[in-house]
Design a protein around this motif. Structure first.
Motif, short mmCIF file in Angstrom:
data_model
loop_
_atom_site.label_atom_id
_atom_site.label_comp_id
_atom_site.label_asym_id
_atom_site.label_seq_id
_atom_site.Cartn_x
_atom_site.Cartn_y
_atom_site.Cartn_z
N VAL A 42 51.91 25.45 41.62
CA VAL A 42 51.42 26.17 42.63
C VAL A 42 51.21 27.77 42.01
O VAL A 42 50.06 28.60 41.77
CB VAL A 42 51.46 26.25 43.97
CG1 VAL A 42 51.04 27.67 44.74
CG2 VAL A 42 51.01 25.05 44.76
N GLY A 43 52.62 28.09 41.50
CA GLY A 43 52.69 29.57 41.01
C GLY A 43 50.91 30.13 39.44
O GLY A 43 50.80 30.72 39.53
N ILE A 44 51.33 28.47 38.83
CA ILE A 44 51.02 28.80 37.64
C ILE A 44 49.10 28.34 38.02
O ILE A 44 48.67 29.62 37.95
CB ILE A 44 50.70 27.80 36.64
CG1 ILE A 44 51.96 27.90 35.93
CG2 ILE A 44 49.88 27.92 35.21
CD1 ILE A 44 52.65 27.01 34.98
N GLY A 45 49.07 28.06 38.78
CA GLY A 45 47.38 28.07 39.55
C GLY A 45 47.63 29.11 39.79
O GLY A 45 45.72 30.29 40.12
N ILE A 46 48.25 30.60 41.08
CA ILE A 46 48.13 31.59 41.58
C ILE A 46 47.31 32.64 40.49
O ILE A 46 46.68 33.62 40.88
CB ILE A 46 49.02 31.76 42.88
CG1 ILE A 46 48.32 30.65 44.15
CG2 ILE A 46 48.82 32.56 43.29
CD1 ILE A 46 47.58 31.30 44.55
N ALA A 47 48.17 32.42 39.75
CA ALA A 47 48.59 33.58 38.62
C ALA A 47 47.11 33.09 37.67
O ALA A 47 45.84 34.10 36.92
CB ALA A 47 49.48 32.86 37.61
N LEU A 48 46.69 32.01 37.30
CA LEU A 48 44.90 32.21 36.90
C LEU A 48 44.14 32.65 37.94
O LEU A 48 43.30 32.87 37.60
CB LEU A 48 45.01 30.67 36.43
CG LEU A 48 43.79 29.84 35.66
CD1 LEU A 48 44.25 30.97 34.52
CD2 LEU A 48 43.28 28.60 36.13
N ILE A 49 44.45 32.19 39.22
CA ILE A 49 43.14 32.84 39.93
C ILE A 49 43.18 34.30 39.88
O ILE A 49 42.97 34.83 39.68
CB ILE A 49 43.42 32.86 41.11
CG1 ILE A 49 43.13 31.09 41.30
CG2 ILE A 49 42.55 32.98 42.38
CD1 ILE A 49 42.84 30.12 42.73
N LEU A 70 41.71 35.78 36.67
CA LEU A 70 40.11 35.55 36.12
C LEU A 70 39.75 36.59 37.55
O LEU A 70 38.59 36.81 37.35
CB LEU A 70 40.16 33.89 37.14
CG LEU A 70 39.87 33.01 36.11
CD1 LEU A 70 40.43 31.34 36.72
CD2 LEU A 70 39.99 33.29 33.98
N THR A 71 40.26 36.57 38.33
CA THR A 71 39.43 37.96 39.71
C THR A 71 40.15 39.08 40.01
O THR A 71 39.30 39.72 40.16
CB THR A 71 39.36 36.80 41.19
OG1 THR A 71 41.28 36.94 41.11
CG2 THR A 71 38.77 35.76 41.48
N GLN A 72 41.28 39.08 38.62
CA GLN A 72 42.00 40.85 39.29
C GLN A 72 42.08 40.84 40.39
O GLN A 72 42.02 42.42 40.24
CB GLN A 72 41.04 41.77 38.17
CG GLN A 72 40.48 41.29 36.47
CD GLN A 72 39.49 43.01 35.99
OE1 GLN A 72 39.09 43.12 36.63
NE2 GLN A 72 39.45 42.41 34.87
N ILE A 73 42.71 40.34 40.64
CA ILE A 73 43.19 40.12 42.62
C ILE A 73 44.66 40.22 42.24
O ILE A 73 45.30 39.43 41.54
CB ILE A 73 43.06 39.48 43.83
CG1 ILE A 73 41.28 39.40 43.38
CG2 ILE A 73 43.89 39.78 44.35
CD1 ILE A 73 40.59 39.09 44.34
N GLN A 74 45.80 41.76 42.36
CA GLN A 74 46.38 41.64 42.07
C GLN A 74 47.78 42.19 43.30
O GLN A 74 48.86 43.13 43.86
CB GLN A 74 47.14 42.95 41.23
CG GLN A 74 46.90 42.34 39.86
CD GLN A 74 47.31 41.33 38.58
OE1 GLN A 74 47.61 41.09 38.99
NE2 GLN A 74 46.16 39.92 38.27
#
Length: 88
Positions: free
Chosen positions: A31-38, A41-45
């Motif tokens: 889940v952490g890798i998936g969220i980090a990828l999202i 990609l979206t540049q939402i930090q």
């Protein structure tokens, strides 16, 4: 009880901890890798964006894998009690 017995029990205890915690750790990592990828990609930090999905996923996995975790701990407990009963 000699050193070999103590090391054997310690090895079994470490293996029990690793196998019992593996489902939650693996899901948290995925889940952490998936969220980090999202986020990349979206540049939402947003910092809190990583915590809520991880907590929910870990709670679900622990609830679903509870019998497996309990079985691992029960198996370790039975082995330790049997070794105590036999006098090592």
């Amino acid at each position: 009880m000699n050193e070999a017995d103590a090391l054997d029990i310690l090895q079994y205890a470490v293996w029990t901890v690793l196998s019992a915690s593996a489902p939650a750790v693996l899901v948290a990592m995925a889940v952490g890798i998936g969220i980090a990828l999202i986020q990349a990609l979206t540049q939402i930090q947003e910092i809190t964006l990583t915590f809520v999905p991880k907590i929910v996923a870990i709670m679900l996995v622990v609830a679903l894998s509870g019998p497996f975790i309990g079985g691992q701990i029960s198996s370790f407990t039975n082995v330790v009690f049997e070794r105590i009963q036999t006098g090592f």
